[in-house]
Scaffold this motif. Structure first.
Motif, short mmCIF file in Angstrom:
data_model
loop_
_atom_site.label_atom_id
_atom_site.label_comp_id
_atom_site.label_asym_id
_atom_site.label_seq_id
_atom_site.Cartn_x
_atom_site.Cartn_y
_atom_site.Cartn_z
N ASP A 97 44.64 -23.21 27.02
CA ASP A 97 43.94 -23.70 28.20
C ASP A 97 42.95 -22.71 28.79
O ASP A 97 42.41 -22.94 29.87
CB ASP A 97 44.96 -24.09 29.28
CG ASP A 97 45.87 -22.92 29.65
OD1 ASP A 97 45.86 -21.93 28.91
OD2 ASP A 97 46.57 -23.01 30.66
N ALA A 98 42.69 -21.62 28.12
CA ALA A 98 41.77 -20.62 28.67
C ALA A 98 41.32 -19.66 27.58
O ALA A 98 41.96 -19.55 26.52
CB ALA A 98 42.41 -19.85 29.82
N LEU A 99 40.23 -18.98 27.87
CA LEU A 99 39.75 -17.92 26.99
C LEU A 99 39.48 -16.69 27.85
O LEU A 99 38.83 -16.78 28.89
CB LEU A 99 38.49 -18.34 26.23
CG LEU A 99 38.03 -17.33 25.16
CD1 LEU A 99 37.65 -18.05 23.88
CD2 LEU A 99 36.87 -16.50 25.66
N ILE A 100 39.97 -15.55 27.39
CA ILE A 100 39.87 -14.30 28.16
C ILE A 100 39.11 -13.28 27.32
O ILE A 100 39.42 -13.08 26.14
CB ILE A 100 41.27 -13.76 28.51
CG1 ILE A 100 42.08 -14.82 29.25
CG2 ILE A 100 41.16 -12.48 29.34
CD1 ILE A 100 43.56 -14.51 29.32
N THR A 101 38.11 -12.67 27.92
CA THR A 101 37.36 -11.60 27.26
C THR A 101 37.56 -10.30 28.02
O THR A 101 37.58 -10.29 29.25
CB THR A 101 35.86 -11.92 27.18
OG1 THR A 101 35.35 -12.15 28.49
CG2 THR A 101 35.62 -13.15 26.32
N VAL A 102 37.70 -9.22 27.28
CA VAL A 102 37.93 -7.90 27.88
C VAL A 102 36.98 -6.91 27.22
O VAL A 102 36.93 -6.81 26.00
CB VAL A 102 39.39 -7.42 27.69
CG1 VAL A 102 39.62 -6.13 28.46
CG2 VAL A 102 40.37 -8.50 28.12
N CYS A 103 36.25 -6.16 28.06
CA CYS A 103 35.33 -5.16 27.54
C CYS A 103 35.23 -4.02 28.55
O CYS A 103 35.37 -4.24 29.76
CB CYS A 103 33.95 -5.78 27.28
SG CYS A 103 32.84 -4.70 26.35
N SER A 104 34.98 -2.83 28.04
CA SER A 104 34.93 -1.66 28.92
C SER A 104 33.64 -1.57 29.72
O SER A 104 33.56 -0.81 30.68
CB SER A 104 35.12 -0.38 28.10
OG SER A 104 34.11 -0.28 27.11
N GLU A 105 32.62 -2.32 29.33
CA GLU A 105 31.37 -2.33 30.08
C GLU A 105 30.65 -3.65 29.88
O GLU A 105 30.95 -4.41 28.96
CB GLU A 105 30.46 -1.17 29.64
CG GLU A 105 30.08 -1.19 28.19
CD GLU A 105 29.27 0.03 27.78
OE1 GLU A 105 28.09 -0.14 27.40
OE2 GLU A 105 29.83 1.14 27.85
N GLU A 106 29.70 -3.91 30.77
CA GLU A 106 28.95 -5.16 30.68
C GLU A 106 28.08 -5.14 29.43
O GLU A 106 27.45 -4.13 29.11
CB GLU A 106 28.09 -5.34 31.92
CG GLU A 106 27.43 -6.70 32.00
CD GLU A 106 26.71 -6.92 33.32
OE1 GLU A 106 26.08 -7.98 33.49
OE2 GLU A 106 26.78 -6.02 34.19
#
Length: 313
Positions: A97-106
């Motif tokens: 039901d969702a998608l999550i993105t993780v990154c150390s910078e834009e």
């Protein structure tokens, strides 16, 4: 930073609470933000924070309630007082039901979605969204590769002008960028190969075709990287050869000047020896000094003509 988005009728909007079918974007998140998302979706916080480690390698992990995908994406940085590129991990956690993105910078990879520059983009279609992120990452790679090649071309165009040692250093930095890109693209290719055998979440008809496009673009980026590395190697060798050749020309010129300048020194040394005047030619001749100077000049001119014919002047 924690932000949440959702698309309605292909129009993205930012939301303030967790909703079904939303996109949760974590950019250099704090521990509290990671804990909040982990508790909301039942995700291991270690998996959520794994992409924040710059040394994390590209991989794919299948968990009970979600899938973790980590790929390397390009980013700009300042290295040795120069504007260069490197790669950083991007984590994509796919749930029903969702998608999550993780990154150390834009990153420009995700910024395109936030700005609405990606067509047929929906946060409710998690797998297609994932493939679109990967596709956009490949396109950003290719864009930066063309930028690197333009910088190499600028250096190459200066070869006939004011080539300096700094150009060799710049070429080395460009080649370092390509090394980072090549390593990351190959690792991403392994993840993409695993995705071709991945059928855990529902996929739409266009998803498989999109994944094939992602694989093609990633392979093209790998080929571009290899081609540009070979070209940079050739440019660096050409640059080194030109610099060495110019140094050789300077040394030849200095050697020729030394030869010409040694002639008056030898003649004046011979006529300046402390011996009896009767043994020294032209010592009693009127205008002897002028004749010696004239003869010395004639010999120097002849020597310069000979050296010029041999392209030493």
């Amino acid at each position: 930073m924690l932000k949440m988005y959702k698309t309605d009728d292909r129009i993205i909007r930012e939301i303030t609470s967790f909703e079904e079918g939303c996109w949760v974007n974590l950019t250099d998140p704090t521990l509290e933000e990671c804990s909040k998302v982990a508790n909301e979706y039942g995700i291991d916080i270690a998996d959520l924070r794994a992409p924040l480690d710059d040394e994390e390698s590209s991989r794919m992990s299948l968990e009970d309630d979600y899938t973790l995908i980590i790929v390397d994406i390009p980013t700009a940085e300042v290295r040795n007082n120069r504007h260069t590129y490197t790669t950083i991990p991007l984590g994509i956690l796919v749930k029903e039901d969702a998608l999550i993105t993780v990154c150390s910078e834009e990153s420009a990879v995700l910024r395109a979605f936030v700005d609405g520059r990606v067509r047929d983009f929906s946060t409710k279609k998690q797998m297609r969204f994932t493939y679109q992120i990967l596709y956009n990452a490949s396109m950003v790679y290719q864009s930066l590769l063309r930028s690197i090649d333009r910088k190499r071309t600028e250096i190459e165009e200066r070869i006939n002008q004011d080539t300096e040692d700094v150009d060799l250093i710049d070429l080395h930095e460009l080649e370092s960028n390509l090394v980072y890109f090549a390593t990351s693209l190959r690792a991403n290719g392994v993840v993409l190969d695993r995705l071709t055998r991945y059928g855990r979440l529902r996929q739409y008809e266009e998803d498989q075709e999109l994944l094939e496009d992602v694989i093609i673009e990633n392979r093209q980026a790998i080929e571009m990287t290899q081609i540009y590395r070979d070209i940079i190697n050739g440019t660096r060798e050409l640059l080194s050869t030109v610099i060495n050749n110019r140094l050789n020309n300077v040394m030849k010129y200095l050697a020729a000047i030394t030869i010409v300048m040694s002639i008056p020194t030898i003649i004046s040394g011979l006529w300046g020896m402390n011996v009896s005047g009767k043994w020294m030619p032209l010592s009693d001749t009127p205008h002897g000094f002028g004749l010696i100077c004239l003869g010395t000049t004639v010999i120097c001119v002849i020597t310069m003509i000979v050296l010029k014919k041999r392209k030493m002047l």
